[in-house]
Design a protein around this motif. Structure first.
Motif, PDB file in Angstrom:
ATOM      1  N   PHE A 146       0.834  -1.145  -0.075  1.00 49.81           N
ATOM      2  CA  PHE A 146      -0.041   0.041  -0.259  1.00 49.81           C
ATOM      3  C   PHE A 146       0.917   1.225  -0.046  1.00 49.81           C
ATOM      4  O   PHE A 146       2.261   1.144   0.123  1.00 49.81           O
ATOM      5  N   HIS A 147       0.243   2.380  -0.131  1.00 52.45           N
ATOM      6  CA  HIS A 147       1.003   3.498  -0.168  1.00 52.45           C
ATOM      7  C   HIS A 147       1.382   3.850   1.258  1.00 52.45           C
ATOM      8  O   HIS A 147       0.886   3.813   2.110  1.00 52.45           O
ATOM      9  N   GLY A 148       2.481   4.418   1.172  1.00 49.63           N
ATOM     10  CA  GLY A 148       3.043   4.897   2.401  1.00 49.63           C
ATOM     11  C   GLY A 148       3.692   3.907   3.417  1.00 49.63           C
ATOM     12  O   GLY A 148       4.017   2.840   2.891  1.00 49.63           O
ATOM     13  N   GLY A 149       3.708   4.126   4.744  1.00 52.92           N
ATOM     14  CA  GLY A 149       4.191   3.316   5.546  1.00 52.92           C
ATOM     15  C   GLY A 149       5.523   3.336   6.049  1.00 52.92           C
ATOM     16  O   GLY A 149       6.070   4.198   5.402  1.00 52.92           O
ATOM     17  N   VAL A 150       5.984   2.833   7.071  1.00 50.79           N
ATOM     18  CA  VAL A 150       7.371   3.416   7.602  1.00 50.79           C
ATOM     19  C   VAL A 150       7.891   1.762   8.155  1.00 50.79           C
ATOM     20  O   VAL A 150       7.248   0.891   8.167  1.00 50.79           O
ATOM     21  N   HIS A 151       9.293   1.938   8.279  1.00 44.52           N
ATOM     22  CA  HIS A 151       9.862   0.424   8.646  1.00 44.52           C
ATOM     23  C   HIS A 151      10.500   1.016  10.290  1.00 44.52           C
ATOM     24  O   HIS A 151      11.871   1.258  10.096  1.00 44.52           O
ATOM     25  N   PRO A 152       9.947   1.088  11.025  1.00 40.33           N
ATOM     26  CA  PRO A 152      10.411   1.138  12.604  1.00 40.33           C
ATOM     27  C   PRO A 152      11.214  -0.002  12.838  1.00 40.33           C
ATOM     28  O   PRO A 152      10.925  -1.015  12.512  1.00 40.33           O
ATOM     29  N   GLU A 153      12.379   0.113  13.631  1.00 40.39           N
ATOM     30  CA  GLU A 153      13.145  -1.067  14.228  1.00 40.39           C
ATOM     31  C   GLU A 153      12.065  -1.896  14.879  1.00 40.39           C
ATOM     32  O   GLU A 153      11.226  -1.476  15.663  1.00 40.39           O
ATOM     33  N   CYS A 204       1.830  -5.400  13.304  1.00 39.44           N
ATOM     34  CA  CYS A 204       2.875  -4.763  12.355  1.00 39.44           C
ATOM     35  C   CYS A 204       3.409  -3.577  13.426  1.00 39.44           C
ATOM     36  O   CYS A 204       4.529  -3.270  13.257  1.00 39.44           O
ATOM     37  N   GLU A 205       2.957  -3.777  14.770  1.00 43.85           N
ATOM     38  CA  GLU A 205       3.399  -2.631  15.716  1.00 43.85           C
ATOM     39  C   GLU A 205       4.785  -3.064  16.194  1.00 43.85           C
ATOM     40  O   GLU A 205       4.938  -4.336  16.751  1.00 43.85           O
ATOM     41  N   PRO A 206       5.796  -2.366  16.402  1.00 42.62           N
ATOM     42  CA  PRO A 206       7.192  -2.820  17.073  1.00 42.62           C
ATOM     43  C   PRO A 206       6.630  -3.254  18.476  1.00 42.62           C
ATOM     44  O   PRO A 206       5.821  -2.886  19.224  1.00 42.62           O
ATOM     45  N   TYR A 207       7.689  -4.212  18.765  1.00 47.20           N
ATOM     46  CA  TYR A 207       7.524  -4.684  20.151  1.00 47.20           C
ATOM     47  C   TYR A 207       6.526  -5.899  20.383  1.00 47.20           C
ATOM     48  O   TYR A 207       6.650  -6.764  21.193  1.00 47.20           O
ATOM     49  N   ILE A 208       5.340  -5.618  19.923  1.00 46.15           N
ATOM     50  CA  ILE A 208       4.165  -6.441  20.053  1.00 46.15           C
ATOM     51  C   ILE A 208       4.520  -7.930  19.461  1.00 46.15           C
ATOM     52  O   ILE A 208       4.676  -7.809  18.373  1.00 46.15           O
ATOM     53  N   SER A 209       4.456  -8.962  20.518  1.00 48.70           N
ATOM     54  CA  SER A 209       4.406 -10.180  19.921  1.00 48.70           C
ATOM     55  C   SER A 209       3.413 -11.441  20.176  1.00 48.70           C
ATOM     56  O   SER A 209       3.541 -12.653  20.273  1.00 48.70           O
ATOM     57  N   PRO A 219       1.962   0.482   8.638  1.00 48.56           N
ATOM     58  CA  PRO A 219       0.910  -0.242   9.518  1.00 48.56           C
ATOM     59  C   PRO A 219       0.242  -1.405   8.681  1.00 48.56           C
ATOM     60  O   PRO A 219      -1.000  -1.143   8.418  1.00 48.56           O
ATOM     61  N   SER A 220       0.902  -2.364   8.226  1.00 47.55           N
ATOM     62  CA  SER A 220       0.135  -3.263   7.385  1.00 47.55           C
ATOM     63  C   SER A 220      -1.148  -3.948   8.205  1.00 47.55           C
ATOM     64  O   SER A 220      -1.799  -4.825   7.537  1.00 47.55           O
ATOM     65  N   GLY A 221      -1.076  -3.822   9.632  1.00 45.33           N
ATOM     66  CA  GLY A 221      -2.061  -4.390  10.229  1.00 45.33           C
ATOM     67  C   GLY A 221      -3.228  -3.599  10.507  1.00 45.33           C
ATOM     68  O   GLY A 221      -4.420  -3.860  11.187  1.00 45.33           O
ATOM     69  N   GLY A 222      -3.366  -2.475  10.001  1.00 41.65           N
ATOM     70  CA  GLY A 222      -4.406  -1.555   9.706  1.00 41.65           C
ATOM     71  C   GLY A 222      -5.508  -2.208   9.028  1.00 41.65           C
ATOM     72  O   GLY A 222      -5.239  -2.772   8.036  1.00 41.65           O
ATOM     73  N   CYS A 226       5.826  13.588   5.660  1.00 42.40           N
ATOM     74  CA  CYS A 226       4.482  12.903   6.327  1.00 42.40           C
ATOM     75  C   CYS A 226       3.540  12.566   5.151  1.00 42.40           C
ATOM     76  O   CYS A 226       2.690  11.354   5.251  1.00 42.40           O
ATOM     77  N   ALA A 227       3.508  13.323   4.056  1.00 43.21           N
ATOM     78  CA  ALA A 227       2.612  12.749   3.046  1.00 43.21           C
ATOM     79  C   ALA A 227       3.018  11.584   2.257  1.00 43.21           C
ATOM     80  O   ALA A 227       2.229  10.941   1.767  1.00 43.21           O
ATOM     81  N   THR A 228       4.364  11.520   2.119  1.00 42.67           N
ATOM     82  CA  THR A 228       5.016  10.387   1.391  1.00 42.67           C
ATOM     83  C   THR A 228       4.648   8.918   2.586  1.00 42.67           C
ATOM     84  O   THR A 228       4.496   7.793   1.979  1.00 42.67           O
ATOM     85  N   ALA A 229       4.615   9.232   3.759  1.00 48.93           N
ATOM     86  CA  ALA A 229       4.574   8.087   4.677  1.00 48.93           C
ATOM     87  C   ALA A 229       3.057   7.784   5.187  1.00 48.93           C
ATOM     88  O   ALA A 229       2.755   6.847   5.471  1.00 48.93           O
TER      89      ALA A 229
END
Lengths: 533, 192
Positions: free
Chosen positions: A26-33, A183-188, A258-261, A392-395
């Motif tokens: 999908f458009h945008g999104g980020v890759h946090p650690e 998709c959110e960091p830390y959560i497993s 956020p691919s889990g959105g 921000c618009a890119t993300a």
């Protein structure tokens, strides 16, 4: 990301046909650690029973449940203690055996830091457990019966929103989508649940698909969970063999927040974009979270009410980051004590992107608590002016213009913000993550959204007041007119009476009448006095 | 000479035809325009509190339409002034400072002190008080606009204006611009 590395990772020459590796994103999104390996290495553990638990009555979307137990009453684990108030609400059950200590407001995990009504239970060592009757042969049971059970068992969406599950399952759809993206960091927590109980999960998915009459199940999972994927493939394979049909598809999606959105996952799995204000159910899709599916299945087959969930307890202030089975109502303080993380300076419920800080460790774990993030140090953010870089618009995964929305929210120009589709913002925080000026963009959007809601309520109230005021004006005018009418009628009657007696002057007639009445009264009084004498 | 007359006649004919068409259209497709007073009244908050000096929102709307200032309505707040300015094409001016800005409140009758005089019932602009002569009165909370109009007529002063408590469901996110509350902002980069 192409499919080759995934195949290599799973050590297979070819993946089964029902496994798809999605490359188009999908458009945008980020890759946090990710920080997921901190907590997903060890098996799911269980916390010991605390002395006291606090069960909030509002853990879900909709009306708070109504308590049905009184102070001092003994309850057993799984017993219904608060009943759903209306259709958009869910039941709440006692997590442990114990005594109801009090029912009053106390601190809950909410961004406002406000108190809410809770049932306080002092636990005891009894081992009684309440279960609803088992429905093991769900395929030959009325669908209404199954939905009713899910309603009774108090199942709400465990992914984070807490939407009452029985309402979602009351629809008939074509495809059941299971959101295992996490998709959110830390959560497993979903990852671990899939790793430990893949067969039960697949069973659960088939069961829920039966309830909503779905012909197909698509499980969407991010490619950063190779172990869960491996186990799922094996579990699905055996389920397919058992049922003689390829009902389930596993879609491996690229890791990106956020691919889990809901909308983002929908786009990833169906290659279709969900239009604003259209729910997936209207297009024949239903999206459920892994833990919710499992809870619904267990409510049916084992009669288990929802009293516990898997919670990821992690962060640099937690010496033993792990996933735990935690009973609803366990206070954060007990979680901290049992995981030896008392030195945490900051407690966050949810992940670092969408979670919020909980300022009091008396707050209890609720049905929507998927993660408790414990940090040694709370950091200050230094907001700087926007430099209009456009990152921000890119993300933005919702393809909005966050910068414009920021200016409008900042200047309280909510109408304009709505013109730029503020309500489509999913508050994922991707824009704030990439912002080089550290502007807390999501806070601005939340502020604008709540202000807009406030204004809509005020508007409705003023409309109502106007209606009532106008009605009152109308009523007063009507009463005045009626009085005038009555006076007119009386005058007319007097005139007619006068004419009857042949007296021309109406006033004279009235006076004569009055004189006659007074005379009669006087006469009567004299007579009475005479009799008394 | 003849051709000139023909031209004049044709032009007159065309003008008459279009005139008739336009006239017919104006009658047939008449647009009922919202009178300006109603539009102004729709913006006003309808508390009917009379703080503007007029006996209700509609009279004030009429006064504004006749040229009165747009900043006399404290319950409408700055937002209201802005909306009125937008509608009327006037300058946005700050709220009249002599009028205090009120927080949303609701009237509550101390019921054991009420003597049942019905004076407050007559004063209430939205019929939000129930009761009868010599019987206790009470305020229907959901209908009360918090206008204060019932307070002065009460001969025994048994009406309190109580600020409305916001519950956890009605709570609004604060403005990050005006009140920096760092605890509500989780710094993603620092956490990661």
């Amino acid at each position: 990301m192409n499919s080759a590395p995934v195949q290599q990772r799973f050590n297979r020459s070819s993946l089964p046909t029902w496994v798809k590796v999605i490359t188009r994103s999908f458009h945008g999104g980020v890759h946090p650690e990710e920080f997921k390996t901190i907590s997903n290495q060890l098996p799911i553990d269980r916390l010991a029973q605390p002395e006291k638990i606090i069960v909030p009555l509002s853990q879900h979307l909709g009306n708070p449940a109504t308590p049905i137990v009184s102070v001092g009453a003994e309850v057993i684990a799984g017993q219904l203690i608060a009943e759903a108030a209306g259709h958009l609400s869910v039941n709440i059950h006692a997590p442990y055996c114990g005594t109801i200590e009090k029912i009053e407001t106390s601190f809950v995990a909410h961004p406002s830091g406000m108190d809410d009504l809770c049932i306080h239970i002092k636990t005891n060592d009894k081992e009684a457990v309440f279960r609803y009757p088992k429905i093991s042969d769900y395929k030959n049971t009325e669908i209404d019966e199954l939905v009713k059970r899910i309603n009774e068992a108090g199942i709400a969406g465990l992914g984070g929103a807490g939407f009452p599950t029985h309402i979602k399952l009351g629809t008939q759809i074509n495809t059941l989508i299971i959101n295992a993206a996490e998709c959110e960091p830390y959560i497993s927590c979903d990852d671990k649940l899939l790793q430990e109980e893949p067969n039960e999960f697949v069973e659960a998915a088939i069961c829920v698909a039966h309830i909503v009459n779905a012909e197909k199940i698509i499980i969407g999972i991010e490619d950063n969970k190779p172990e869960a994927i491996e186990k799922l493939i094996a579990a699905i394979e055996s389920a397919h063999k058992k049922n003689q049909s390829d009902l389930i598809e596993l879609h491996i999606v690229p890791t990106k927040y956020p691919s889990g959105g809901e909308k983002q996952l929908f786009e990833l799995l169906t290659q279709k974009q969900l239009p604003p204000s259209i729910r997936p159910a209207q297009l024949g899709y239903l999206i459920h979270n892994v833990a919710t599916i499992r809870a619904a299945y267990r409510a049916i087959v084992f009669g288990e009410p929802l009293t516990e969930r898997v919670v990821t307890v992690t962060g640099d202030a937690c010496p033993s980051p792990k996933n735990y089975w935690i009973k609803i109502g366990t206070r954060f303080a007990d979680v901290l004590a049992q995981t030896e993380s008392q030195h945490a300076q900051q407690m966050i419920m949810g992940g670092p992107m969408m979670g919020f800080e909980v300022k009091n460790s008396n707050a209890p774990v609720v049905k929507t608590t998927n993660c408790i993030l414990l940090q040694k140090k709370a950091h200050q953010v230094q907001e700087q002016p926007c430099i209009r870089c456009g990152e921000c618009a890119t993300a933005c995964p919702a393809s909005l213009l966050p910068q414009q929305l920021y200016w409008f929210a900042r200047s309280d120009n909510f109408e304009k913000a709505q013109e730029y589709h503020l309500s489509d913002c999913i508050e994922c925080g991707a824009c704030a993550y990439v912002c080089p000026s550290e502007i807390p963009l999501v806070q601005y959007y939340r502020y604008a959204k709540s202000k807009m809601k406030e204004q809509a309520i005020a508007k409705a109230k003023s409309e109502h007041a106007k209606e009532r005021h106008e009605f009152r004006e109308m009523r007063l005018a009507r009463e005045k007119q009626e009085r005038a009418e009555k006076h007119k009628q009386a005058a007319l009657a007097r005139k007619q009476a006068a004419e009857k007696k042949g007296i021309e002057d109406e006033k004279k007639a009235t006076v004569a009448d009055a004189v006659a009445r007074a005379k009669a009264r006087k006469q009567a009084l004299t007579n009475k006095n005479n009799e008394n004498d | 000479m003849m051709s000139v007359w023909i031209a004049v006649l044709i032009l007159v004919g065309v003008a008459a035809l279009f005139g008739a068409l336009l006239g017919f259209g104006a009658v047939k497709f008449k647009v009922e325009s919202d009178p300006i007073i109603d539009q102004i009244n729709n913006i006003l908050p309808q508390t009917q509190c009379g703080q503007c000096g007029y006996p209700g929102c509609k009279p004030y709307a009429e006064a504004i339409a006749n040229g009165d200032q747009i900043n006399k309505c404290p319950p409408g707040g700055e937002q209201g002034v802005k909306a009125l300015a937008d509608l009327l094409g006037r300058e946005v001016i700050p709220l009249d400072e002599s009028l205090e800005v009120s927080i949303p409140r609701v009237a509550v009758i101390r019921e054991d002190e009420c003597i049942g005089c019905t004076k407050c019932i007559q004063a209430c602009p939205v019929d939000a008080i129930v009761g009868a002569a010599k019987l206790m009165h009470t305020v229907i909370e959901s209908e009360c606009t918090g206008c204060d109009l019932c307070v002065p007529p009460c001969p025994v002063d048994c009406i309190d204006m109580v600020p409305i408590k916001t519950s956890i469901k009605e709570w609004s996110w604060p403005n990050p611009n005006k009140k920096p509350d760092s605890s509500l902002m989780i710094d993603v980069k620092q956490v990661s």
